[in-house]
Design a protein around this motif. Structure first.
Motif, PDB file in Angstrom:
ATOM      1  N   ARG A 112       0.845  -1.192   0.000  1.00  0.00           N
ATOM      2  CA  ARG A 112       0.000   0.000   0.000  1.00  0.00           C
ATOM      3  C   ARG A 112       0.881   1.242   0.000  1.00  0.00           C
ATOM      4  NH1 ARG A 112      -3.037   2.616   4.382  1.00  0.00           N
ATOM      5  NH2 ARG A 112      -4.885   3.575   3.489  1.00  0.00           N
ATOM      6  N   VAL A 113       0.436   2.258  -0.739  1.00  0.00           N
ATOM      7  CA  VAL A 113       1.201   3.515  -0.781  1.00  0.00           C
ATOM      8  C   VAL A 113       0.278   4.671  -0.413  1.00  0.00           C
ATOM      9  CG1 VAL A 113       2.655   5.026  -2.222  1.00  0.00           C
ATOM     10  CG2 VAL A 113       2.527   2.580  -2.738  1.00  0.00           C
ATOM     11  N   ALA A 135       0.599   9.128   0.839  1.00  0.00           N
ATOM     12  CA  ALA A 135       1.532  10.260   0.750  1.00  0.00           C
ATOM     13  C   ALA A 135       2.530  10.246   1.900  1.00  0.00           C
ATOM     14  CB  ALA A 135       0.748  11.561   0.737  1.00  0.00           C
ATOM     15  N   GLU A 136       2.126   9.671   3.022  1.00  0.00           N
ATOM     16  CA  GLU A 136       2.997   9.720   4.214  1.00  0.00           C
ATOM     17  C   GLU A 136       3.672   8.395   4.556  1.00  0.00           C
ATOM     18  OE1 GLU A 136      -0.421  10.537   4.866  1.00  0.00           O
ATOM     19  OE2 GLU A 136      -0.113  12.602   4.239  1.00  0.00           O
ATOM     20  N   SER A 137       3.207   7.316   3.940  1.00  0.00           N
ATOM     21  CA  SER A 137       3.792   6.024   4.348  1.00  0.00           C
ATOM     22  C   SER A 137       3.709   4.959   3.256  1.00  0.00           C
ATOM     23  CB  SER A 137       3.076   5.516   5.602  1.00  0.00           C
ATOM     24  OG  SER A 137       1.766   5.125   5.268  1.00  0.00           O
ATOM     25  N   LEU A 138       4.505   3.929   3.475  1.00  0.00           N
ATOM     26  CA  LEU A 138       4.478   2.752   2.603  1.00  0.00           C
ATOM     27  C   LEU A 138       4.212   1.544   3.484  1.00  0.00           C
ATOM     28  CD1 LEU A 138       7.788   3.307   0.596  1.00  0.00           C
ATOM     29  CD2 LEU A 138       5.485   3.589  -0.287  1.00  0.00           C
ATOM     30  N   GLY A 162       6.715 -10.371   8.011  1.00  0.00           N
ATOM     31  CA  GLY A 162       5.377  -9.811   8.223  1.00  0.00           C
ATOM     32  C   GLY A 162       5.190  -8.499   7.499  1.00  0.00           C
ATOM     33  N   THR A 163       4.308  -7.676   8.056  1.00  0.00           N
ATOM     34  CA  THR A 163       3.966  -6.392   7.419  1.00  0.00           C
ATOM     35  C   THR A 163       4.537  -5.257   8.253  1.00  0.00           C
ATOM     36  OG1 THR A 163       1.957  -7.397   6.579  1.00  0.00           O
ATOM     37  CG2 THR A 163       2.005  -5.006   6.619  1.00  0.00           C
ATOM     38  N   GLU A 164       5.004  -4.223   7.564  1.00  0.00           N
ATOM     39  CA  GLU A 164       5.573  -3.077   8.282  1.00  0.00           C
ATOM     40  C   GLU A 164       5.182  -1.784   7.575  1.00  0.00           C
ATOM     41  OE1 GLU A 164       9.905  -1.732  10.061  1.00  0.00           O
ATOM     42  OE2 GLU A 164       9.626  -3.784   9.414  1.00  0.00           O
ATOM     43  N   ILE A 165       4.885  -0.767   8.367  1.00  0.00           N
ATOM     44  CA  ILE A 165       4.550   0.545   7.788  1.00  0.00           C
ATOM     45  C   ILE A 165       5.783   1.439   7.906  1.00  0.00           C
ATOM     46  CG2 ILE A 165       3.074   2.594   7.993  1.00  0.00           C
ATOM     47  CD1 ILE A 165       0.910   0.606   9.108  1.00  0.00           C
TER      48      ILE A 165
END
Lengths: 146, 232
Positions: B78-79, B81-84, B91-94
């Motif tokens: 997911r993209v 404007a402030e994070s990926l 696992g998953t990381e922001i």
């Protein structure tokens, strides 16, 4: 009379000794927690970089590390006389452990990401696997602040 | 007689009462002397630490330790404007993104709008106070994951021009495709002819696995070929 005297003195001494011992024990137990917390403070924490996977312990490299040198030492411990196959990306390197189960191999890194996979096979063909990600870059990260 | 008895009783009690303060006083005396000693020791240690901390080399190392580097890979999920949001084997990381982060694709700087879901990233940054701050991100449309590797010990049970069947140490028959890139090695890694690899030979096979099956990259004999041929 003499007998009664001796008994009284002995009873007094025994009570005195019991109380002195009691006071001493109380003092010691009060000091003890401080001492043990100090001891805990200086004890080294377990090496978080050494990941155990089955019978394989990888001592280096550190996972998710960023390095500026083109070579890396892959070192670890597994069963003695085991085969160890190390993949960096898709390049393989085969080695054997010594009698203590130790191995160490120096390998070249590619610029960017390097996924290092270590397979250890004992004489029965039992396999243990450990993985590391190492990023090799020649540009410093800290100077990038705009 | 009665008076003597009472006197002795009182004497016993007195000795009992006297013993307590003596013990406590002795303990306190030890505490106070050790406390003075501890204070001197602490001051000396403080002085030593201050001297060490002022050493430029130590300052440099401490700076590096407080800003530990971290680098890892992941695929974009997911993209914004402030994070990926990225996913990888852990696992998953922001990942927070701001104007301090450099995004590079094929060595050219790109903007966050150029990123697509499914792109692979090499994320490099610093860990300060347990918080990760990205500094540079390398973008790739191709996967950064290696092949699925296979490593096996066993005995050759059958070999044709394009296929080798191995009886693994777990008593399973496993087939490997052979190709022109397959290397045949003696026990010490020296390259040898494939004709020397015959049935019943104990080997280590290193290869990879895909949808089509397993392929062998290296077939290495476990014992020296010379010894084996001498025994025949």
């Amino acid at each position: 009379m003499k007998k009664e005297m001796i008994i009284s003195v002995l009873v007094g001494l025994v009570f005195g000794l019991i109380i002195v011992y009691g006071v001493y024990t109380a003092q010691s137990s009060l000091n003890k927690p401080n001492q043990s917390s100090e001891e805990l403070g200086v004890n080294p924490s377990p090496d978080s970089s050494a990941v155990v996977n089955g019978i394989l312990v990888l001592h280096s490299p550190e996972d998710e590390s960023v390095v500026d040198e083109p070579t890396v030492t892959i070192a670890g411990t597994t069963n003695p006389k085991s085969y160890v196959v190390i993949f960096i990306k898709d390049e393989e390197n085969i080695t054997m452990t010594d009698e203590a189960g130790r191995f160490s191999v120096e390998s070249e890194l590619e610029l960017g990401s390097n996924i290092i996979e270590v397979y250890a096979l004992d004489e029965d063909g039992q396999t243990a696997i450990a993985k590391r990600t190492v990023i090799y870059t020649t540009k410093p990260l800290v100077e990038e602040t705009k | 007689m009665q008076i003597t008895k009472q006197f002795l009783l009182v004497l016993s009690l007195l000795s009992l009462l006297l013993a307590m303060p003596i013990a406590v006083t002795a303990q306190e005396a030890t505490d106070s002397s050790s406390s003075i000693f501890d204070q001197t020791k602490t001051e000396n240690i403080k002085k030593l630490l201050q001297k060490t901390a002022n050493n430029p080399n130590v300052k440099k190392v401490l700076g590096e330790l407080s800003q530990r580097k971290r680098g890892f890979i992941g695929q974009i999920e997911r993209v914004t404007a402030e994070s990926l949001t990225i996913t990888n084997s852990k696992g998953t990381e922001i990942i927070p993104i701001d104007n301090q982060v450099t995004l590079l694709k094929a060595n050219k700087e790109i903007s966050i709008d150029d990123l697509a879901i499914g792109d692979w990233l090499v994320i490099m940054g610093l860990i300060v106070d347990d918080a990760f701050t990205p500094k540079r991100i390398l973008v790739s449309s191709a996967t950064l994951l290696p092949k699925n590797h296979v490593v096996m010990l066993g005995t050759i049970v059958d070999q044709t021009k394009n296929k080798l069947t191995l009886l693994s140490r777990q008593n399973e028959d496993v087939s490997f495709d052979l190709n022109i890139k397959t290397q045949y090695q003696d026990h010490d890694g020296k390259i040898v002819k494939n004709s020397k690899f015959i049935k019943d030979l104990q080997v280590l096979i290193v290869g990879y696995e895909n949808d089509e099956g397993k392929a062998a990259s290296i077939i290495r004999t476990l014992a020296p070929l010379e010894t084996l041929q001498g025994n025949e």
